[in-house]
Design an enzyme around this catalytic site. Structure first.
Site, PDB file in Angstrom:
ATOM      1  N   ASP A 193       0.814  -1.211   0.000  1.00 31.62           N
ATOM      2  CA  ASP A 193       0.000   0.000   0.000  1.00 31.62           C
ATOM      3  C   ASP A 193       0.846   1.257   0.000  1.00 31.62           C
ATOM      4  O   ASP A 193       0.419   2.309  -0.477  1.00 31.62           O
ATOM      5  CB  ASP A 193      -0.922  -0.018   1.227  1.00 31.62           C
ATOM      6  N   LEU A 274      -6.943   5.944   3.146  1.00 38.07           N
ATOM      7  CA  LEU A 274      -7.062   7.048   2.189  1.00 38.07           C
ATOM      8  C   LEU A 274      -5.800   7.277   1.371  1.00 38.07           C
ATOM      9  O   LEU A 274      -5.740   8.212   0.575  1.00 38.07           O
ATOM     10  CB  LEU A 274      -7.410   8.345   2.943  1.00 38.07           C
ATOM     11  N   ARG A 275      -4.792   6.432   1.570  1.00 34.04           N
ATOM     12  CA  ARG A 275      -3.559   6.635   0.814  1.00 34.04           C
ATOM     13  C   ARG A 275      -3.802   6.509  -0.692  1.00 34.04           C
ATOM     14  O   ARG A 275      -3.203   7.229  -1.491  1.00 34.04           O
ATOM     15  CB  ARG A 275      -2.484   5.646   1.275  1.00 34.04           C
ATOM     16  N   ALA A 276      -4.691   5.595  -1.079  1.00 30.64           N
ATOM     17  CA  ALA A 276      -4.986   5.431  -2.505  1.00 30.64           C
ATOM     18  C   ALA A 276      -5.608   6.690  -3.085  1.00 30.64           C
ATOM     19  O   ALA A 276      -5.263   7.116  -4.200  1.00 30.64           O
ATOM     20  CB  ALA A 276      -5.920   4.237  -2.711  1.00 30.64           C
ATOM     21  N   THR A 279      -2.852   9.360  -3.451  1.00 29.94           N
ATOM     22  CA  THR A 279      -1.909   9.028  -4.523  1.00 29.94           C
ATOM     23  C   THR A 279      -2.561   9.154  -5.890  1.00 29.94           C
ATOM     24  O   THR A 279      -1.929   9.601  -6.857  1.00 29.94           O
ATOM     25  CB  THR A 279      -1.355   7.606  -4.328  1.00 29.94           C
TER      26      THR A 279
END
Length: 358
Positions: A193, A274-276, A279
């Site tokens: 991730d 929420l990293r996706a 990014t």
């Protein structure tokens, strides 16, 4: 031939054949290292390491002055000079599998500080990679905590080392490229991730494409200088395009409607956290800058999603990573239909009346 202050002797980036998605992911990180690096998954002999080495030659030259290392202790702050780069070329640093933590992040000489009052910091690989490429082959075989260190530095652009009340801090902005063969083991989902983008590579199945790959490789091995000269103009054009895209990136705007599309896609794709979303936002912006535009489009979001989401989706045991293209199109269509649907004025009045009654 020279490019960005470096004598080119290796295979040109623009001479690669049949790996367009991998090349795009690498170029986007070259424009915007804050995306968080690229994980390249694939079998042997698919130009993974060749592409990583070739990318470094396209990056803008490193500063001849290097950078400063800030050393802090109870005695105050001391500024040290960072390592310099030969010829100002963007560095290419390869991390060996057996590297220790100190080799990667750097070493503080505590004994010299305590006994002789000399504060000394020996820079590690993260310092040497600043402004260039940090390449990690077989990243899935590294200890997890070491992968964490690399990803932390790639995301923050800073490396900090602390020991016994003394800390050293220096910039560490580089393009992180990790490669792996899934047959040799997987990375934990928590580490997957944290890689900004991921691509799957395989050898081309089209005999004509395979023949072109072989033909170019044989020509390169027969006369590297002549082969490199054939692609000089294309290499220079790519290098300039990276510089221009970096300058344009701060001006790229992404509308609230497209932000809602990004969050809709991520929520519907089964990703955690929420990293996706963050990014995907950065990657869509970078795509627009790469193509010379200041406005992000739906197609930018679509293309970025194919690089950002596959390795982040929740999977069943033994399920291969990937992104269902039809599912992605359905999510985009759902959002577009919802956004284009006019809201009935009578319904709005009724909603307001209901709220007042409550």
């Amino acid at each position: 031939m020279e490019l960005n202050g470096r004598q080119r002797t290796h295979y040109p980036f623009s001479a690669l054949v049949g790996q367009e998605e991998m090349q795009l992911a690498l170029l986007l990180n070259a424009v915007n290292p804050a995306i968080g690096g690229v994980l390249i998954r694939g079998e042997k002999g698919t130009a993974k390491s060749t592409a990583a080495r070739a990318l470094a030659a396209l990056l803008p030259p490193a500063s001849q002055d290097g950078f400063q290392i800030e050393l802090r202790s109870e005695q105050g702050v001391e500024i040290l000079a960072g390592p310099t780069v030969a010829n100002g070329a963007a560095p290419f640093v390869e991390l060996p599998l057996g590297a220790s933590d100190d080799r990667v992040v750097g070493t503080l000489d505590i004994e010299a500080a305590l006994q002789h009052g000399r504060r000394r910091f020996e820079p590690g690989l993260l310092a040497r990679a600043h402004g260039g490429v940090l390449y990690v082959d077989e990243v899935n075989l590294l200890p997890d905590h070491l992968v964490d260190l690399l990803l932390d530095a790639a995301a923050s652009g800073v490396n900090t080392v602390e020991r016994e009340g003394i800390s050293a801090c220096h910039p560490a902005r580089f393009v992180l490229i990790g490669t792996m063969n899934p047959e040799e083991g997987e990375l934990r989902p928590q580490l997957l991730d944290r890689f900004g983008l991921a691509v799957e590579v395989a050898g081309p199945t089209d005999p004509a494409v395979r023949a072109q790959v072989v033909r170019r490789r044989i020509a390169y091995e027969a006369d590297p200088a002549a082969f490199v000269a054939q692609f000089a103009a294309e290499e220079e054009a790519l290098a300039q395009k990276i510089v221009h895209a970096r300058a344009l990136l701060p001006q790229v705007a992404l509308s609230d409607g497209l932000l809602e599309l990004i969050t809709h896609i991520c929520a519907g794709s089964g990703v955690d956290g929420l990293r996706a979303d963050i990014t995907l936002y950065k990657t869509a912006q970078t795509l627009a800058a790469w193509e010379g535009r200041t406005q992000v489009t739906v197609d930018d979001v679509r293309r970025a999603a194919r690089l950002v989401l596959p390795h982040r989706r929740r999977r069943q045991p033994f399920e291969e990573p990937g992104l269902d293209q039809q599912e992605l199109e359905e999510l985009i269509q759902q959002h577009q239909e919802r956004s284009s649907r006019p809201r009935n004025r009578e319904q709005e009045s009724g909603d307001n009346a209901d709220q007042e009654d409550e």
